[in-house]
Design an enzyme around this catalytic site. Sequence first.
Site, PDB file in Angstrom:
ATOM      1  N   ASP A 152       0.845  -1.202   0.000  1.00 34.70           N
ATOM      2  CA  ASP A 152       0.000   0.000   0.000  1.00 34.70           C
ATOM      3  C   ASP A 152       0.884   1.258   0.000  1.00 34.70           C
ATOM      4  OD1 ASP A 152      -2.522  -1.613   0.618  1.00 34.70           O
ATOM      5  OD2 ASP A 152      -1.217  -2.143   2.285  1.00 34.70           O
ATOM      6  N   HIS A 201      -4.577  -3.305   6.294  1.00 31.87           N
ATOM      7  CA  HIS A 201      -4.419  -3.572   4.849  1.00 31.87           C
ATOM      8  C   HIS A 201      -5.802  -3.952   4.314  1.00 31.87           C
ATOM      9  CE1 HIS A 201      -2.982  -4.981   1.028  1.00 31.87           C
ATOM     10  NE2 HIS A 201      -3.478  -6.177   1.251  1.00 31.87           N
TER      11      HIS A 201
HETATM   12  P1  NAD Z   1      -2.118 -18.514  -4.094  1.00 32.19           P
HETATM   13  O1  NAD Z   1      -3.480 -19.101  -4.017  1.00 32.19           O
HETATM   14  O2  NAD Z   1      -1.439 -18.416  -5.420  1.00 32.19           O
HETATM   15  O3  NAD Z   1      -1.145 -19.320  -3.142  1.00 32.19           O
HETATM   16  C1  NAD Z   1      -1.520 -19.669  -1.838  1.00 32.19           C
HETATM   17  C2  NAD Z   1      -0.756 -20.921  -1.492  1.00 32.19           C
HETATM   18  O4  NAD Z   1      -1.033 -21.218  -0.133  1.00 32.19           O
HETATM   19  C3  NAD Z   1      -1.199 -22.140  -2.321  1.00 32.19           C
HETATM   20  O5  NAD Z   1      -0.055 -22.815  -2.846  1.00 32.19           O
HETATM   21  C4  NAD Z   1      -1.931 -22.997  -1.298  1.00 32.19           C
HETATM   22  O6  NAD Z   1      -1.812 -24.399  -1.568  1.00 32.19           O
HETATM   23  C5  NAD Z   1      -1.194 -22.606  -0.019  1.00 32.19           C
HETATM   24  N1  NAD Z   1      -1.887 -22.905   1.226  1.00 32.19           N
HETATM   25  C6  NAD Z   1      -3.219 -22.920   1.472  1.00 32.19           C
HETATM   26  N2  NAD Z   1      -3.443 -23.293   2.746  1.00 32.19           N
HETATM   27  C7  NAD Z   1      -2.227 -23.495   3.321  1.00 32.19           C
HETATM   28  C8  NAD Z   1      -1.805 -23.916   4.597  1.00 32.19           C
HETATM   29  N3  NAD Z   1      -2.674 -24.202   5.561  1.00 32.19           N
HETATM   30  N4  NAD Z   1      -0.481 -24.029   4.830  1.00 32.19           N
HETATM   31  C9  NAD Z   1       0.425 -23.769   3.865  1.00 32.19           C
HETATM   32  N5  NAD Z   1       0.079 -23.392   2.616  1.00 32.19           N
HETATM   33  C10 NAD Z   1      -1.229 -23.251   2.351  1.00 32.19           C
HETATM   34  O7  NAD Z   1      -2.194 -17.084  -3.367  1.00 32.19           O
HETATM   35  P2  NAD Z   1      -1.199 -15.857  -3.523  1.00 32.19           P
HETATM   36  O8  NAD Z   1      -1.648 -15.044  -4.682  1.00 32.19           O
HETATM   37  O9  NAD Z   1       0.205 -16.319  -3.442  1.00 32.19           O
HETATM   38  O10 NAD Z   1      -1.609 -15.008  -2.236  1.00 32.19           O
HETATM   39  C11 NAD Z   1      -1.318 -15.472  -0.939  1.00 32.19           C
HETATM   40  C12 NAD Z   1      -2.040 -14.607   0.088  1.00 32.19           C
HETATM   41  O11 NAD Z   1      -1.506 -13.280   0.076  1.00 32.19           O
HETATM   42  C13 NAD Z   1      -3.536 -14.423  -0.151  1.00 32.19           C
HETATM   43  O12 NAD Z   1      -4.184 -14.443   1.121  1.00 32.19           O
HETATM   44  C14 NAD Z   1      -3.652 -13.023  -0.742  1.00 32.19           C
HETATM   45  O13 NAD Z   1      -4.925 -12.457  -0.539  1.00 32.19           O
HETATM   46  C15 NAD Z   1      -2.588 -12.320   0.071  1.00 32.19           C
HETATM   47  N6  NAD Z   1      -2.069 -11.054  -0.440  1.00 32.19           N
HETATM   48  C16 NAD Z   1      -1.741 -10.112   0.481  1.00 32.19           C
HETATM   49  C17 NAD Z   1      -1.166  -8.911   0.087  1.00 32.19           C
HETATM   50  C18 NAD Z   1      -0.765  -7.860   1.095  1.00 32.19           C
HETATM   51  O14 NAD Z   1      -0.363  -6.762   0.685  1.00 32.19           O
HETATM   52  N7  NAD Z   1      -0.869  -8.086   2.394  1.00 32.19           N
HETATM   53  C19 NAD Z   1      -0.945  -8.682  -1.274  1.00 32.19           C
HETATM   54  C20 NAD Z   1      -1.281  -9.671  -2.201  1.00 32.19           C
HETATM   55  C21 NAD Z   1      -1.851 -10.876  -1.772  1.00 32.19           C
HETATM   56  C1  LMR Z   2      -3.759  -6.612  -2.548  1.00 30.31           C
HETATM   57  O1  LMR Z   2      -3.872  -5.592  -1.874  1.00 30.31           O
HETATM   58  O2  LMR Z   2      -3.418  -6.583  -3.749  1.00 30.31           O
HETATM   59  C2  LMR Z   2      -3.997  -7.925  -1.895  1.00 30.31           C
HETATM   60  O3  LMR Z   2      -4.261  -7.800  -0.551  1.00 30.31           O
HETATM   61  C3  LMR Z   2      -5.011  -8.763  -2.602  1.00 30.31           C
HETATM   62  C4  LMR Z   2      -6.359  -8.594  -1.984  1.00 30.31           C
HETATM   63  O4  LMR Z   2      -6.869  -9.565  -1.428  1.00 30.31           O
HETATM   64  O5  LMR Z   2      -6.874  -7.477  -2.077  1.00 30.31           O
END
Ligand code: NAD
Ligand code: LMR
Length: 336
Positions: A164, A192
């Site tokens: 962000d 977030h």
């Molecule tokens: P993704 O679905 O591509 O990957 C998630 C992985 O987690 C998968 O490989 C899945 O098998 C695994 N997983 C599920 N449950 C699990 C468990 N109990 N233990 C271990 N692994 C497990 O998702 P992504 O695009 O890599 O995103 C991951 C997370 O990050 C999501 O929650 C997404 O919303 C979040 N995210 C946060 C931000 C931020 O700024 N905070 C930004 C982008 C994405």
């Molecule tokens: C983002 O901000 O891009 C991530 O947190 C994805 C989402 O779940 O919004």
Amino acid sequence: MSVPGKAPIKVVLTGAAGQIAYSLLPKLLDGSVFGADQPVFLGLLDIQPSMTMLGGVIMELEDLAYPCYAGSVGTTDPAVAFKDADVCVFLGAFPRKEGMERKDVMGMNVKIFNEQGAAVAAHAKPTVKCLVVGNPANTNAAILLSAMGGKIPAKNVTALTRLDHNRATSQLAMKAGVAMTDVAGVFIWGNHSSTQYPDVRHATVKGTPALSVVDAAWLEGEFITKVQKRGAAIIEARKLSSAMSAAVAIADHLRDWIKGTNGRAVSMAIFQSEGAYGVDSDICYSFPVTCDQGEWTIVMGLPIDAFSKTRMDATHKELKEERALAEELIKPVAIN
Ligand code: NAD
Ligand code: LMR
């Protein structure tokens, strides 16, 4: 695997077969985060259905032929992954889909963090640094910390708001028509989520207050909404949540936390116990911080006007509500 130089550190990724991990892993091994002379051993945790995919990721890690790669273990067992961990990045969570708010995925995700907090406390080094990314990131961090039962200091558990922060800095630089490096002092307060408050009241553009350089109506309206809703806009366009920019923000967060910010302030969601800016100590709230020698310090004494206070309070309120809901969801069900 034999790697010259220092003893390897162990860096754990949960959700290691996912899309963020795929963009993040090369950055953790290219020397830019932990240092060019710091070997890294990777603990790669995922769930059984993702193990074949994880096997392919490990083949690619080998094929990078990066000197800092000291080997890896791919596993479904948290005890194996977290054993002696120095740094843990929590990506493993159910990602938000189009039309969902981050708290809609809470039911699925807080249980994961409750279990993993206990596993980290039992198996990682007591000095481990944790970064929660899986959403709802701030509240997952609160659940993770509480499941650690006091074994890991609260200051070592953080959540990602650097994405962000980078989004807000970039939007302001583009609007002002300057380089990213000409913008300073943009901060994210709170969650977030779409209640986050991207604050430009202390920001400067080439050393001049942003509010006197860029249209104030834009800064107080469209700018804030755009940063708050950027994650949703990316999901709508990609049908997947952000990954490349998230990976870069994770690398920025870890590098700055570990190597220091040289006096520059950045945004990190953290737990503090001093009531800083009126924030409760049991919620993971994003503040402006500086980092030095592996420790963050909140930038205190910033003047907060009524415009900012209203927005900082709104995101604080949402975090308190999210925490209460998360605790309800992980409560054991009473059986008569
Ligand atoms: P993704 O679905 O591509 O990957 C998630 C992985 O987690 C998968 O490989 C899945 O098998 C695994 N997983 C599920 N449950 C699990 C468990 N109990 N233990 C271990 N692994 C497990 O998702 P992504 O695009 O890599 O995103 C991951 C997370 O990050 C999501 O929650 C997404 O919303 C979040 N995210 C946060 C931000 C931020 O700024 N905070 C930004 C982008 C994405
Ligand atoms: C983002 O901000 O891009 C991530 O947190 C994805 C989402 O779940 O919004």
